[in-house]
Design an enzyme around this catalytic site. Structure first.
Site, PDB file in Angstrom:
ATOM      1  N   HIS A 186       0.818  -1.222   0.000  1.00 17.86           N
ATOM      2  CA  HIS A 186       0.000   0.000   0.000  1.00 17.86           C
ATOM      3  C   HIS A 186       0.847   1.266   0.000  1.00 17.86           C
ATOM      4  O   HIS A 186       0.395   2.319   0.439  1.00 17.86           O
ATOM      5  CB  HIS A 186      -0.959   0.006   1.199  1.00 17.86           C
ATOM      6  CG  HIS A 186      -2.066  -1.003   1.069  1.00 17.86           C
ATOM      7  ND1 HIS A 186      -2.734  -1.533   2.148  1.00 17.86           N
ATOM      8  CD2 HIS A 186      -2.614  -1.582  -0.018  1.00 17.86           C
ATOM      9  CE1 HIS A 186      -3.653  -2.386   1.727  1.00 17.86           C
ATOM     10  NE2 HIS A 186      -3.598  -2.448   0.419  1.00 17.86           N
ATOM     11  N   CYS A 218       3.239  21.004  -4.972  1.00 18.57           N
ATOM     12  CA  CYS A 218       4.163  20.735  -6.069  1.00 18.57           C
ATOM     13  C   CYS A 218       4.598  22.084  -6.655  1.00 18.57           C
ATOM     14  O   CYS A 218       3.893  23.092  -6.497  1.00 18.57           O
ATOM     15  CB  CYS A 218       3.436  19.896  -7.114  1.00 18.57           C
ATOM     16  SG  CYS A 218       4.447  19.453  -8.541  1.00 18.57           S
TER      17      CYS A 218
HETATM   18  P1  NAD Z   1      -7.034  -3.576  10.305  1.00 16.91           P
HETATM   19  O1  NAD Z   1      -7.065  -2.376  11.169  1.00 16.91           O
HETATM   20  O2  NAD Z   1      -8.186  -3.865   9.436  1.00 16.91           O
HETATM   21  O3  NAD Z   1      -6.820  -4.864  11.221  1.00 16.91           O
HETATM   22  C1  NAD Z   1      -5.817  -4.918  12.203  1.00 16.91           C
HETATM   23  C2  NAD Z   1      -5.797  -6.321  12.768  1.00 16.91           C
HETATM   24  O4  NAD Z   1      -4.742  -6.397  13.714  1.00 16.91           O
HETATM   25  C3  NAD Z   1      -7.097  -6.712  13.489  1.00 16.91           C
HETATM   26  O5  NAD Z   1      -7.489  -7.997  13.042  1.00 16.91           O
HETATM   27  C4  NAD Z   1      -6.679  -6.749  14.961  1.00 16.91           C
HETATM   28  O6  NAD Z   1      -7.365  -7.760  15.681  1.00 16.91           O
HETATM   29  C5  NAD Z   1      -5.203  -7.075  14.876  1.00 16.91           C
HETATM   30  N1  NAD Z   1      -4.386  -6.596  15.990  1.00 16.91           N
HETATM   31  C6  NAD Z   1      -4.510  -5.449  16.705  1.00 16.91           C
HETATM   32  N2  NAD Z   1      -3.539  -5.350  17.619  1.00 16.91           N
HETATM   33  C7  NAD Z   1      -2.753  -6.454  17.471  1.00 16.91           C
HETATM   34  C8  NAD Z   1      -1.582  -6.914  18.112  1.00 16.91           C
HETATM   35  N3  NAD Z   1      -0.982  -6.226  19.110  1.00 16.91           N
HETATM   36  N4  NAD Z   1      -1.044  -8.102  17.718  1.00 16.91           N
HETATM   37  C9  NAD Z   1      -1.635  -8.820  16.720  1.00 16.91           C
HETATM   38  N5  NAD Z   1      -2.741  -8.429  16.079  1.00 16.91           N
HETATM   39  C10 NAD Z   1      -3.288  -7.254  16.439  1.00 16.91           C
HETATM   40  O7  NAD Z   1      -5.682  -3.488   9.477  1.00 16.91           O
HETATM   41  P2  NAD Z   1      -5.273  -4.150   8.088  1.00 16.91           P
HETATM   42  O8  NAD Z   1      -5.857  -5.497   7.945  1.00 16.91           O
HETATM   43  O9  NAD Z   1      -3.818  -3.934   7.952  1.00 16.91           O
HETATM   44  O10 NAD Z   1      -6.038  -3.247   6.982  1.00 16.91           O
HETATM   45  C11 NAD Z   1      -6.223  -1.885   7.152  1.00 16.91           C
HETATM   46  C12 NAD Z   1      -5.498  -0.978   6.171  1.00 16.91           C
HETATM   47  O11 NAD Z   1      -5.094   0.155   6.936  1.00 16.91           O
HETATM   48  C13 NAD Z   1      -4.245  -1.486   5.574  1.00 16.91           C
HETATM   49  O12 NAD Z   1      -4.358  -1.235   4.230  1.00 16.91           O
HETATM   50  C14 NAD Z   1      -3.117  -0.603   6.108  1.00 16.91           C
HETATM   51  O13 NAD Z   1      -2.379  -0.090   5.013  1.00 16.91           O
HETATM   52  C15 NAD Z   1      -3.797   0.584   6.700  1.00 16.91           C
HETATM   53  N6  NAD Z   1      -3.240   1.023   7.990  1.00 16.91           N
HETATM   54  C16 NAD Z   1      -1.881   1.053   8.154  1.00 16.91           C
HETATM   55  C17 NAD Z   1      -1.339   1.428   9.371  1.00 16.91           C
HETATM   56  C18 NAD Z   1       0.178   1.441   9.497  1.00 16.91           C
HETATM   57  O14 NAD Z   1       0.886   1.704   8.531  1.00 16.91           O
HETATM   58  N7  NAD Z   1       0.714   1.131  10.694  1.00 16.91           N
HETATM   59  C19 NAD Z   1      -2.176   1.771  10.431  1.00 16.91           C
HETATM   60  C20 NAD Z   1      -3.579   1.752  10.218  1.00 16.91           C
HETATM   61  C21 NAD Z   1      -4.090   1.369   8.988  1.00 16.91           C
END
Ligand code: NAD
Length: 254
Positions: free
Chosen positions: A124, A152
């Site tokens: 992503h 830009c």
């Molecule tokens: P999501 O928020 O849909 O799901 C997160 C998952 O992580 C959930 O199933 C939850 O139960 C689990 N979780 C939470 N804490 C945890 C832990 N400590 N250990 C293990 N599991 C844990 O996220 P997703 O499936 O990655 O999809 C959401 C989209 O959001 C993605 O495309 C991502 O790019 C984006 N996103 C990215 C970030 C980042 O870069 N850190 C943060 C938020 C969202």
């Protein structure tokens, strides 16, 4: 294998990784929660104020980039403070042992790379560079001035190179990750709810190719009862570390 004896499951998962000719990890927002970056589903977090469906779409950015920048600004503040946690470190260790070919991450936070991961596919995109959706010119975040939203040289408001809902996955990331998934023998799925497509097809592609699917999450997901072979319920920081320790133990015996 469902919920059961964690010790036996952990040894089995470690053996699978040691024996696999090609292992991959697919990571989601959950792996970075312990670094202080909220996932989409946490209560009281960023995403309660910025509904991803309202702020996280390319059409929202095209219609009102200033509004979407209020979300980018908050995200950037959170990401800037975040440091890799033990789960990022453990995956980095597996890569340095030569037992984890590639980490496919849905995250845009750069934390795998900061922990010295050797091969990462950013499915992503990444928040460290920004592009102009009008003339395609690209900029590094650290080279931009204080102006928010940044512009830009052609005058357009810049967009961080993160994939918004409604945008295509970067073609190379899509192609490489799907090719790897279709030839891997083990896939670690860590901290993703598997609700965002097409990233959520990666476990299905791997499963179809005959790979063992090892999932780590604080709660069961859409994958757990359908494609997952071994499910570890708990926090990634502890469980990925445990798995990497087991793998290291097996490798040291041999
Ligand atoms: P999501 O928020 O849909 O799901 C997160 C998952 O992580 C959930 O199933 C939850 O139960 C689990 N979780 C939470 N804490 C945890 C832990 N400590 N250990 C293990 N599991 C844990 O996220 P997703 O499936 O990655 O999809 C959401 C989209 O959001 C993605 O495309 C991502 O790019 C984006 N996103 C990215 C970030 C980042 O870069 N850190 C943060 C938020 C969202």
């Amino acid at each position: 294998m469902g919920l059961g004896n964690v010790e036996i499951m952990s040894t089995t998962a470690a053996e699978i990784i040691c024996q696999s000719k090609l292992s991959l990890a697919l990571t989601g927002a959950g792996i970075s929660v312990e670094s202080g970056i909220p996932d989409f589903r946490s209560r009281g977090g960023l995403w309660e104020r910025f509904d991803p469906m309202e702020y996280g779409t390319i059409s929202a950015f095209q219609a009102n980039p200033e509004k979407v920048w209020t979300m980018f600004q908050e995200m950037e503040k959170i990401i800037r403070r975040a440091r890799p946690n033990p789960a990022h470190k453990a995956l980095g260790r597996l890569q340095h042992m030569g037992l984890l070919h590639t980490i496919i991450t849905q995250n845009i936070d750069n934390l795998h790379q900061e922990e010295g991961a050797t091969s990462v596919i950013e499915y992503h995109g990444n928040s460290k560079t920004l592009s102009c959706i009008s003339c395609d010119r690209q900029y590094r975040l650290e080279k931009l001035g204080e102006e928010i939203p940044p512009r830009c040289t052609c005058g357009q408001i810049l967009k961080p190179d993160v994939v918004l809902f409604g945008e295509a996955i970067p073609p190379r990331a899509l192609r490489e990750s799907h090719e790897l998934a279709s030839s891997c023998e083990a896939l670690l799925v860590i901290g993703t709810s598997a609700q965002v497509a097409p990233a959520n097809t990666i476990p299905l592609i791997a499963k179809k190719a005959g790979a063992s699917i090892i999932e780590i999450n604080v709660e069961p997901t859409l994958l757990t009862s359908s494609v997952t072979d071994i499910f570890f319920q708990g926090r990634a920081g502890e469980l990925v570390t445990k798995l990497a320790d087991e793998v290291e133990g097996i490798m040291n015996q041999n």
